[in-house]
Design a protein around this motif. Structure first.
Motif, short mmCIF file in Angstrom:
data_model
loop_
_atom_site.label_atom_id
_atom_site.label_comp_id
_atom_site.label_asym_id
_atom_site.label_seq_id
_atom_site.Cartn_x
_atom_site.Cartn_y
_atom_site.Cartn_z
N LEU A 9 0.86 -1.14 -0.12
CA LEU A 9 0.03 0.07 0.05
C LEU A 9 0.93 1.20 0.11
O LEU A 9 1.86 1.46 0.68
CB LEU A 9 -0.92 -0.04 1.10
CG LEU A 9 -1.94 -1.16 1.39
CD1 LEU A 9 -2.56 -1.00 2.73
CD2 LEU A 9 -2.62 -1.17 0.23
N ARG A 10 0.27 2.30 -0.90
CA ARG A 10 1.06 3.64 -0.71
C ARG A 10 0.43 4.40 0.07
O ARG A 10 -0.84 4.83 -0.11
CB ARG A 10 1.29 4.08 -2.20
CG ARG A 10 1.95 5.20 -2.43
CD ARG A 10 2.29 5.81 -3.79
NE ARG A 10 2.72 4.65 -4.54
CZ ARG A 10 4.10 4.51 -4.71
NH1 ARG A 10 5.12 5.28 -3.97
NH2 ARG A 10 4.53 3.58 -5.33
N CYS A 11 1.01 5.09 0.97
CA CYS A 11 0.46 6.08 1.82
C CYS A 11 -0.10 7.33 1.00
O CYS A 11 0.87 7.90 0.29
CB CYS A 11 1.62 6.52 2.79
SG CYS A 11 0.95 7.83 4.10
N PRO A 12 -1.43 7.67 1.16
CA PRO A 12 -1.68 8.81 0.48
C PRO A 12 -1.24 10.21 0.96
O PRO A 12 -1.19 11.41 0.09
CB PRO A 12 -3.27 8.94 0.73
CG PRO A 12 -3.53 8.01 1.84
CD PRO A 12 -2.27 7.20 1.82
N GLN A 13 -0.74 10.12 2.18
CA GLN A 13 -0.11 11.58 2.64
C GLN A 13 1.58 11.60 2.13
O GLN A 13 1.78 12.57 1.81
CB GLN A 13 -0.29 11.59 4.27
CG GLN A 13 0.58 12.81 4.83
CD GLN A 13 -0.08 13.16 6.40
OE1 GLN A 13 -1.19 13.19 6.52
NE2 GLN A 13 0.87 12.82 7.05
N CYS A 14 2.12 10.47 2.40
CA CYS A 14 3.58 10.72 2.31
C CYS A 14 4.25 10.02 1.15
O CYS A 14 5.41 10.00 0.67
CB CYS A 14 4.59 10.33 3.49
SG CYS A 14 4.61 8.75 3.83
N GLY A 15 3.33 9.17 0.60
CA GLY A 15 3.79 8.29 -0.51
C GLY A 15 4.82 7.11 -0.29
O GLY A 15 4.98 6.36 -1.07
N ALA A 16 5.08 6.73 0.96
CA ALA A 16 5.86 5.77 1.44
C ALA A 16 4.96 4.18 0.89
O ALA A 16 3.93 4.28 1.34
CB ALA A 16 6.23 5.52 2.94
N VAL A 17 5.57 3.18 0.68
CA VAL A 17 5.06 1.98 0.20
C VAL A 17 5.39 1.01 1.51
O VAL A 17 6.44 0.92 2.08
CB VAL A 17 5.44 1.53 -1.10
CG1 VAL A 17 5.03 0.13 -1.18
CG2 VAL A 17 5.50 2.38 -2.10
N CYS A 48 0.58 4.65 8.58
CA CYS A 48 1.64 4.62 7.64
C CYS A 48 2.88 4.35 8.85
O CYS A 48 2.73 5.19 9.95
CB CYS A 48 1.71 5.87 6.71
SG CYS A 48 3.36 6.07 6.01
N LYS A 49 3.61 3.72 8.65
CA LYS A 49 4.98 3.59 9.42
C LYS A 49 5.75 4.63 9.29
O LYS A 49 6.73 4.66 10.13
CB LYS A 49 5.42 2.13 9.05
CG LYS A 49 4.58 0.85 9.61
CD LYS A 49 5.28 -0.44 9.29
CE LYS A 49 4.50 -1.59 9.58
NZ LYS A 49 4.22 -2.51 9.59
N SER A 50 5.84 5.29 8.12
CA SER A 50 6.87 6.44 7.96
C SER A 50 6.38 7.62 8.49
O SER A 50 7.08 8.51 9.19
CB SER A 50 6.79 6.62 6.49
OG SER A 50 7.75 5.53 5.75
N CYS A 51 5.01 8.09 8.35
CA CYS A 51 4.52 9.59 8.80
C CYS A 51 3.32 9.46 10.04
O CYS A 51 3.14 10.42 10.10
CB CYS A 51 3.93 10.18 7.58
SG CYS A 51 2.40 9.82 6.76
N GLY A 52 2.99 8.19 10.12
CA GLY A 52 1.70 7.98 11.37
C GLY A 52 0.40 8.24 10.57
O GLY A 52 -0.57 8.17 11.33
N TYR A 53 0.43 8.67 9.36
CA TYR A 53 -0.99 8.71 8.75
C TYR A 53 -1.79 7.58 8.82
O TYR A 53 -1.45 6.33 8.87
CB TYR A 53 -0.97 9.09 7.34
CG TYR A 53 -2.28 9.27 6.59
CD1 TYR A 53 -2.86 10.45 6.68
CD2 TYR A 53 -2.88 8.23 5.80
CE1 TYR A 53 -3.89 10.80 5.82
CE2 TYR A 53 -4.02 8.34 5.19
CZ TYR A 53 -4.37 9.47 5.13
OH TYR A 53 -5.91 9.70 4.36
N GLN A 54 -3.16 7.89 9.44
CA GLN A 54 -4.18 6.95 9.62
C GLN A 54 -5.42 7.13 8.83
O GLN A 54 -5.89 8.17 8.62
CB GLN A 54 -4.55 6.90 11.24
CG GLN A 54 -3.64 6.78 12.18
CD GLN A 54 -4.07 6.70 13.20
OE1 GLN A 54 -5.14 6.83 13.88
NE2 GLN A 54 -3.11 6.80 14.51
N ALA A 55 -5.94 5.89 8.42
CA ALA A 55 -7.22 5.91 7.51
C ALA A 55 -7.79 4.47 7.74
O ALA A 55 -7.16 3.65 8.01
CB ALA A 55 -6.80 6.12 6.02
N VAL A 56 -8.95 4.25 7.23
CA VAL A 56 -9.73 3.03 7.16
C VAL A 56 -9.76 2.77 5.51
O VAL A 56 -10.00 3.52 4.75
CB VAL A 56 -11.28 3.29 7.55
CG1 VAL A 56 -12.04 1.85 7.39
CG2 VAL A 56 -11.23 3.77 8.99
#
Length: 76
Positions: A9-17, A48-56
């Protein structure tokens, strides 16, 4: 029978996979912890493990509880 697949999955906030385990089929008697996560509404949570972004993150999932005679198919 419970089944899962591994996706990236790619984080929608930071782009980390990052890797994610997605449960496409859950049999309650085989996976009681997943049953609890479904009831607690945390099964589809993403962080996200990189930036902490949370979503469902909803995806198709079949849930079967043979003991209670209950079958549910989530198709968002």
């Amino acid at each position: 029978m419970s089944s899962s697949s591994h996706k990236e999955l790619r984080c929608p906030q930071c782009g980390a996979v990052q890797p994610a385990l997605m449960w496409t089929s859950i049999t309650a008697s085989e996976q009681p912890a997943l049953r609890e996560r479904l009831l607690e509404e945390t099964l589809f949570d993403f962080q996200c493990k990189s930036c902490g972004y949370q979503a469902v993150f909803y995806y198709p999932c079949l849930y079967h509880d043979m003991e209670k005679g209950f079958l549910l198919y989530l198709n968002p």
